[in-house]
Design an enzyme around this catalytic site. Structure first.
Site, PDB file in Angstrom:
ATOM      1  N   GLU A 844      51.507  47.150  28.830  1.00  0.00           N
ATOM      2  CA  GLU A 844      50.942  47.086  27.477  1.00  0.00           C
ATOM      3  C   GLU A 844      50.171  48.360  27.164  1.00  0.00           C
ATOM      4  OE1 GLU A 844      48.967  43.401  26.580  1.00  0.00           O
ATOM      5  OE2 GLU A 844      47.936  44.260  24.849  1.00  0.00           O
ATOM      6  N   ARG A 922      38.334  36.670  26.254  1.00  0.00           N
ATOM      7  CA  ARG A 922      39.247  35.516  26.334  1.00  0.00           C
ATOM      8  C   ARG A 922      38.823  34.587  27.475  1.00  0.00           C
ATOM      9  NH1 ARG A 922      44.336  33.497  24.506  1.00  0.00           N
ATOM     10  NH2 ARG A 922      44.542  35.147  22.961  1.00  0.00           N
ATOM     11  N   GLU A1310      52.241  32.615  27.917  1.00  0.00           N
ATOM     12  CA  GLU A1310      51.089  32.586  28.813  1.00  0.00           C
ATOM     13  C   GLU A1310      50.598  31.178  29.191  1.00  0.00           C
ATOM     14  OE1 GLU A1310      48.446  36.332  27.781  1.00  0.00           O
ATOM     15  OE2 GLU A1310      49.215  35.381  25.973  1.00  0.00           O
TER      16      GLU A1310
END
Ligand SMILES: Cc1cc2nc3c(=O)[nH]c(=O)nc-3n(C[C@H](O)[C@H](O)[C@H](O)COP(=O)(O)OP(=O)(O)OC[C@H]3O[C@@H](n4cnc5c(N)ncnc54)[C@H](O)[C@@H]3O)c2cc1C
Ligand code: FES
Ligand code: FES
Length: 1374
Positions: A844, A922, A1310
């Protein structure tokens, strides 16, 4: 050939040497030029354009490079076919053979081979990078089998192939089809009406079953349930065994049948000499000429030494074809085994011998068979030799302890032909040192038969069962004699590997045993002696000292029980077994491991022609044939250069000088570029610009790029990069989260807070029955995408533009980084990505640094540059999943209701911020998992450490946050003596729950999921059965657990929640879709194409998605956060709807016979048939100042049940069952979603129970500071075929459409990852049972991953007691 005695022979050798070296590849003849002795078969194949064979690791550990070789053995008049790793095979080692690569099977144009077809249809290929390797392993098995292989054989042949995407189940299903025995069941399938349930062969399992489901009906919205597999036509075994398909299979080239093998004398890079003698005499002659020459058979040891350890051997002698070294004679007194005998041949002979000779004679052979079962993968065993293993004298050789224990004798010959015999016990002298003088070689091994009352047994414990080197292994033998009604030890041999620099015999133990009666007293005495006999130093390389010492005792205990069991019932002898309680025998009870049974349960809800249908991945047919292209397959444009990075070797240091003087004369050198050569900005970063492309003044981790070197070939570039000398002034380094906390080493502005209620008030109020505190350490994880990072970059128009092809999840980031570094506008830089061989978050951001580095030489030299990282460099430099530390304080009621949570949470970011703050955030959002917590306070901080920057990885911090939560939930259960499942249920959130960040739950399906899961596994019954089993078995324990999850969908950075797409309709009715998302195996393009097909009501085959490119869809967010199908699906739908709206006036005029006709009519009316679609995720946003908002669009809920069985004496475990339930709304493609769930679960299983990163830190002083020890598949173990849950069931919740995303679907990538923690908690459950037997009932910490070391050391007993206290905690890099 100076000293050769026979002139005739000399002439023959010269004549042979003048013959050309040849090789057949896929039926085509190739002449091998001289000078390529340093080249591997893989490099050669890829060099001639056969890029289907992939480079995944270069060290024999992943199987991506598997090819089949066929070789005619003249003396046996037999052709053998076997799979090998092309990355380790020297090119010349296959001279005179036929190599078949994946391109030699089927292809897109001429049709697929049945093995390819089966894998494609069974959804066995996701990213496809591992796929050719699997195909070739299976193909080689079929070509070499005389009848259909068993499922067990199929599983075994895949032990050397790794897949990071699929979770293996579909691969096994696809290949088990070939294990059938009744071909009539597998022919073309009759029409459904004529097939009775009873004789239907399930394409999923390859066995007859009753799971057949009806045909699909295409209508606007149709629903149907599918259980146990999808529909694809099974393939007849006779199609692949060569009988029916001989015209399509490559035959063995007639030239090779007739050709005489010749002596070879060839050369390679840097004066390397390569010989292939064909007689022992020739070998000895060469040895006398070159006493230090390396003999070579499989090259599985030498290859690693030369490539990874950079050892230089100027003369190599391949002894593969020397008959005297290949003898395998079964004699009256034992077996004579030539030193060059391949391990797979040894196995075959031993397997035959045990069926033919008296039972007692083959005790040793059986031990070897068992040990070889867990020795490397099939490809390695097919080439590796007996002599190669012995002479390497590795301290962890699996076979040497057995040779030593079993009284084997080694025959050694010198260059003059003198023979001597050395006992195996005396052959090993030191670390990789054997009793061979210069000029001597090992000729053969003689293994005597075992005698009556002689027992030989093997032991091995590794991190992973399949294809792993041992942590500790052993060979043990005892020879008993009858004396006065007792059995007394006449001779014994207890030998260990993995406890010293060489395989060592426990001599004091042997002395103790001799003359003693075989009884409990002997056992206790021997265990005592062993403790002082085998000592491992505190700082011994490899660490795990306490574990290794415990294993030495556990193995002996097992040996004692095994021998006692074997000799039970001996005439006139007292049964020793009677002294042993039945439950103790569990120590030697092997787990019966049937083949994996998978079951998938979902409903098909079709929306239009394609959405909802379980379509096969659109690239799968290209992937199974090896035609699918990846970045490294891109041919380097003319005048291209290869690049290698100059890397820091220190974790923290000032750069004093960089000396590149030695580089300039390096072969093929074309340039070196450092920080001050960068034309634009040196600072880059995805959020803040806090890292340098090339370190200018300081380095802050090992593996940081200091510069880049370019040269004509990849090898030359790497060689030159190694010649750069950097002088450092070392500075103190921060090498753990604890160190960072102590030093307050946090990335700036990363301390975050979330809260609800009043935690302190609650703790003080007396409301809490108990308040507990603890710490959870969560280890990191390597992405281990099978395709390493790769970029090809070139200039266009004399450097006015720059284009690149990259393996990335974020082409836009590549574009941006390159622009910044070169000082170019974004409009002049293009990045394209067709597909990537797995990313999982690892591509990423970190891939962009590589592109930026490569852009510098490309731009400045105006030449194309390619860089592909070696696996070890990739792992050492590109970051991993963050390790986390959680410090919790939890208050709860007597019943178990949670009242308050005070949590401090830290993640290990490494030396740059990268995405670490969002990952921490997160984790904080997910720190409640699914639990109602009225008072909560979470403080988080991102730790700066001197490690390579950690980065995104599937789950993005969510799993770490949830794992910490499940740890304290489990602890509450222990405190209250309740089951964790009860505590979980009691605290569930539900519809309307207000989360600690102000988000209110809507459409919560947690209860429905949980109840469905509980029903599916019959949890109460499973619990009872496990308890019953545990009562009856002292050394095997079962554990069960159910774990829920709730995963928030959306990027938590609001601006990333936007997506663009471009849709073109052509006049032939086909549609080209381009969108900003990257296909990395997750099936994004397939799902998006389904959306387009349903929208236009055209067949899926009419929609094509080409590569992702920054010049087609600008400013795309990375493909991440599980949200790509939602976002790009919606963007494409938007574009399709626009085009449809423009077509509508024409479409409504008449009935068009086809979409093509309509398109042509629109074209004739000058209607624009192209549209840009755009989508933003609505109603999201979070205000960190307030700590409140809606960071997520919705949640994906799930639950999983797992059941495990442990061997408490070794820490080995099997996941015997796993049931996974996910709520995915109405799935767009349930087959792809099931694939994502299985893949995520098995990847998660790796995280919680197998994969351990070992860094040079305070916990691992034997590793240089800041260095990664586990930097390849040899030392870092991702799950293999053998780790898949034996019963693996995946179900999608039915009847719950998601109102918040496209076509009522939900995101999948995920969310299922965390559910593998059910395996972790099942392991913990089993450990609790083991500890209870030893009288320990208190709560104990178990860090993740629960590796064999952690499992074994937590199962306290008399074998661990001498080495550890009850609060021992194995070391972990965090
Ligand atoms: C992926 C992988 C997995 C592995 N797994 C295991 C495992 O599970 N257990 C284990 O024990 N090992 C394992 N190994 C190590 C290795 O495969 C074995 O040691 C193998 O048997 C070596 O045989 P070879 O023919 O390939 O050796 P080569 O590399 O060809 O040679 C090895 C050494 O032996 C010497 N040699 C060979 N023949 C003679 C001779 N006749 N006389 C004198 N010297 C000789 C060579 O000169 C060289 O120094 C693994 C290796 C890899 C790459
Ligand atoms: S590339 Fe050869 S085994 Fe991995
Ligand atoms: S499909 Fe196996 S690694 Fe991706």
């Amino acid at each position: 050939m100076g000293s050769l005695k026979s002139e005739e022979e000399l002439e023959q050798m010269e004549e042979d040497a003048s013959k050309e070296a040849i090789l057949y590849v896929n039926g085509s003849r190739k002449v091998l030029p001289d000078g390529l002795a340093h080249v591997t078969l893989l490099e050669y194949l890829r060099g001639i354009g056969l890029t289907g064979t992939k480079l995944g690791c270069g060290e024999g550990g992943c199987g991506a490079c598997t090819v089949m070789v066929s070789h005619y053995n003249k003396s046996l008049s037999k052709c053998s076919h076997y799979a090998i790793n092309a990355c380790l095979a020297p090119l010349y080692s296959v001279e005179g053979m036929h190599v078949i690569t994946v391109e030699g099977l089927g292809n897109r144009v001429h049709g697929l081979h049945p093995v390819q077809e089966s894998l494609a249809r069974a959804h066995g290929s996701q990213c496809g990078f591992c796929t050719p390797g699997f195909i070739m392993s299976m193909y080689a098995l079929l070509r070499s089998s005389e009848s259909s292989p068993s499922e067990e054989k199929i599983d075994e042949c895949l032990s050397g192939n790794l897949c990071r995407c699929t979770g293996y189940r579909p691969i096994l299903d696809a290949f088990h089809v070939f294990a059938k025995t009744d071909d009539s069941l597998y022919g073309p399938q009759p029409s459904s009406s004529s097939v009775g349930e009873s004789n239907f062969v399930c394409p999923s399992t390859g066995k007859p079953c009753s799971c057949r489901s009806g045909s699909l009906v295409d209508s606007e919205t149709t629903r149907e349930s599918i259980c146990c597999g999808q529909k694809y036509e099974a393939i007849s075994y006779s199609k692949v065994d060569g009988k029916l398909f001989t015209d399509k299979e490559f035959i063995f080239p007639p030239e090779l049948l007739l050709r005489k093998m010749s002596y070879l004398s060839l050369s390679g890079f840097s004066g390397l000499k390569w010989y292939r003698p064909l007689r022992l005499k020739q070998v000895l002659e060469l040895k006398s000429r070159y006493p230090d020459a390396k003999l070579l058979v499989g090259n599985t040891e030498v290859g690693i030494e030369m490539r990874l350890k950079r050892m230089h051997y100027p003369v190599l002698i391949s002894t593969m074809h020397v008959p005297e070294l290949n003898v395998l004679n079964v004699k009256d007194d034992g077996v004579e085994i030539g030193a060059a005998v391949r391990l797979s041949d040894l196995l075959t002979v031993f397997r035959k011998v045990v069926t033919e000779r008296a039972y007692h004679e083959t005790s040793t052979c059986k031990a070897f068979i068992e040990q070889l079962k867990w020795f490397a993968g099939t490809q390695i065993k097919n080439v590796a030799s007996v002599g190669g293993n012995i002479c390497t004298a590795s301290p962890i050789s699996d076979l040497n302890p057995l040779w030593m224990a079993s009284r084997a004798k080694f025959r050694v010959i010198d260059s003059k032909g003198n023979l001597r015999i050395v006992s195996a016990e005396n052959f090993f002298l030191g670390y990789r040192k054997v009793d061979l003088a210069s000029g001597e070689i090992l000729l053969s091994v003689f293994l005597p038969w075992s005698r009556k009352l002689e027992y030989v047994k093997e032991f091995k414990q590794a991190h992973r069962r399949d294809d792993d080197i041992a942590i500790v292994n052993a060979g043990m033998r005892v020879f008993l004699e009858k004396k006065d009604g007792d059995l007394v030890v006449a001779d014994a041999s207890i030998v260990y590997g993995g406890v010293a620099p060489l395989s060592v015999a426990a001599r004091q133990t042997k002395e103790f045993l001799i003359g003693k009666t075989w009884n409990q007293e002997l056992l206790q005495g021997a265990l005592k002696v062993l403790r002082s006999d085998i000592i491992i130093k505190e700082d011994a390389p490899g660490g795990m000292v306490e574990f290794r010492r415990s294993l030495t005792l556990s193995f002996f205990f097992k040996f004692f029980l095994w021998v006692s069991h074997e000799m039970d019932g001996m005439d006139g002898m007292r049964s020793i077994k009677e002294e042993i309680p039945l439950s103790q025998l569990s120590a030697i009870k092997p787990l019966q491991r049937p083949s994996v049974i998978g079951c998938q349960d979902y409903e098909i809800v079709k929306r239009g022609i394609a959405v909802g249908s379980p379509e096969v991945h659109l690239s799968s047919r290209l992937q199974v044939t090896g035609e699918a292209e990846y970045a490294d397959d891109t041919p380097l444009p003319p005048n291209g250069l290869n690049a290698a990075l100059v890397l820091s070797r220190k974790p923290h240091a000032r750069i004093i000088s960089i000396d590149a003087s030695g580089v300039k004369s390096s072969p093929g050198f074309a340039g070196i570029f450092l920080a001050n050569d960068i034309p634009g900005k040196n600072k880059v970063g995805p959020v803040i610009y806090d890292e340098e492309v090339f370190a200018s003044e300081f380095v802050s981790c090992v593996g940081q790029a200091i510069g880049i070197v370019v040269a004509d070939t990849q090898e030359n570039a790497k060689l030159a990069a190694r010649k750069v000398h950097v002088e450092y002034e070392e500075l103190p380094a921060v090498l753990s989260i604890e160190d960072a906390i102590k030093a307050k080493s946090f990335h700036p502005n990363t301390e975050k807070f979330l809260g609800k209620g009043d935690v302190d008030l609650c703790f003080q109020s007396g409301e809490c029955y108990k308040v507990i505190q603890g710490e959870v350490q969560v280890g990191g994880q390597e992405h281990f995408y099978l395709e390493p990072h790769s970029t090809v970059i070139w200039t266009v128009d004399g450097g006015n533009e720059v284009h690149m092809v990259s393996s990335t999840q974020a082409p836009q980031k590549h574009q941006k980084y390159v622009c910044d570094v070169l000082g170019l506008p974004m409009s002049k830089v293009v990045c394209r990505t067709k597909r990537i061989g797995g990313g999982f978050g690892g591509k990423e951001t970190r891939s962009a640094n590589l592109a930026a580095a490569a852009s510098v030489p490309s731009y400045l030299l105006n030449r194309p540059v390619k860089i592909t990282l070696d696996r070890d460099i990739d792992m050492m430099t590109t970051g991993q999943r963050h390790s986390f530390l959680g410090k919790y304080k939890v208050g709860f009621t007597k019943e178990g209701k949670v009242l308050a949570l005070d949590l401090e949470i830290y993640n290990n970011a490494g030396n740059s911020l990268d995405l670490s703050l969002s990952i921490l955030e997160r984790a904080m959002f997910h720190s409640d998992n699914v639990y109602e917590i009225p008072n909560i306070r979470i403080n988080g901080a991102v730790c700066f450490t001197n490690f390579p920057s950690n980065t995104a990885f599937r789950g993005f911090g969510g799993p770490q946050g949830m794992l910490i939560a499940e740890n304290w939930i489990q602890r509450i259960a222990v405190e209250l003596k309740k089951s964790p499942e009860e505590i979980r249920e009691m605290n569930f959130q539900g519809e309307g729950s207000l989360l600690h960040y102000g988000h209110q739950l809507q459409h919560c399906t947690l209860d429905q999921l949980w109840n469905a899961l509980k029903g599916s596994c019959n949890f109460l019954n499973a619990r009872k059965e496990a308890d019953q089993f545990n009562l009856q078995n002292r050394w095997k324990k079962r554990g069960v657990a159910m774990v829920p999850t709730k995963f928030g969908i959306s990027f938590t950075t609001k601006l990333l929640n936007q997506a663009g797409a471009l849709v073109h309709v052509y006049t032939d009715g086909t549609v080209l879709v381009t969108h900003g998302g990257v296909e990395m195996g997750q099936g994004l393009h397939t799902k998006v194409a389904q959306v387009a097909a349903s929208s236009f009501n055209i067949p899926l085959s009419s929609v094509f998605i080409s590569d992702t490119s920054t010049d087609k869809v600008p400013n795309a967010s990375p493909t991440a956060a599980s949200a790509s199908s939602d976002m790009y699906g919606a963007a494409v739908l938007d574009a399709c709807e626009q085009i449809k709206a423009r077509m509508e006036p024409i479409a409504s005029q008449k009935n068009f016979s086809s979409f093509a006709e309509l398109a042509r009519a629109c074209y004739a009316e000058r209607i624009d048939l192209s549209a840009h679609g755009f989508h933003i995720v609505p109603e999201i946003g979070f205000d960190w100042k307030m700590g409140k908002g809606n960071p997520f669009r919705y949640f994906t809920y799930g639950g999983a049940y797992a059941e495990v069985e442990l061997d408490t004496l070794t820490g080995d475990f099997h996941t015997t069952a796993a049931n996974v339930f996910l709520d995915l709304g109405y799935s767009i493609n349930p087959a792809i979603d099931v694939g994502q769930i299985e893949g995520a679960f098995v990847q998660g299983l790796g995280w919680v129970a197998l994969e351990e990163l070992k860094w040079g830190d305070a916990a691992h002083k034997w590793i240089p500071p800041g260095c990664l020890y586990t930097c390849g598949p040899g030392s870092y173990k991702i799950p293999s075929v053998n780790d898949v849950p034996l019963k693996f069931s995946v179900s999608l919740l039915k009847g719950h459409p998601n109102v918040k995303a496209i076509h009522s679907s939900k995101a999948v990538g995920e969310p299922p990852f965390f559910l593998a923690s059910s395996v972790f908690f099942a392991i913990k459950d089993a450990i609790i049972a083991a500890r209870a037997d030893a009288g320990f009932t208190d709560w104990f910490p178990l860090d993740n991953p629960a590796t064999p070391e952690r499992i074994r050391m937590a199962c306290l007993d008399e074998f661990t007691a001498p080495f550890i206290g009850s609060n021992f905690r194995p070391k972990l890099s965090v």
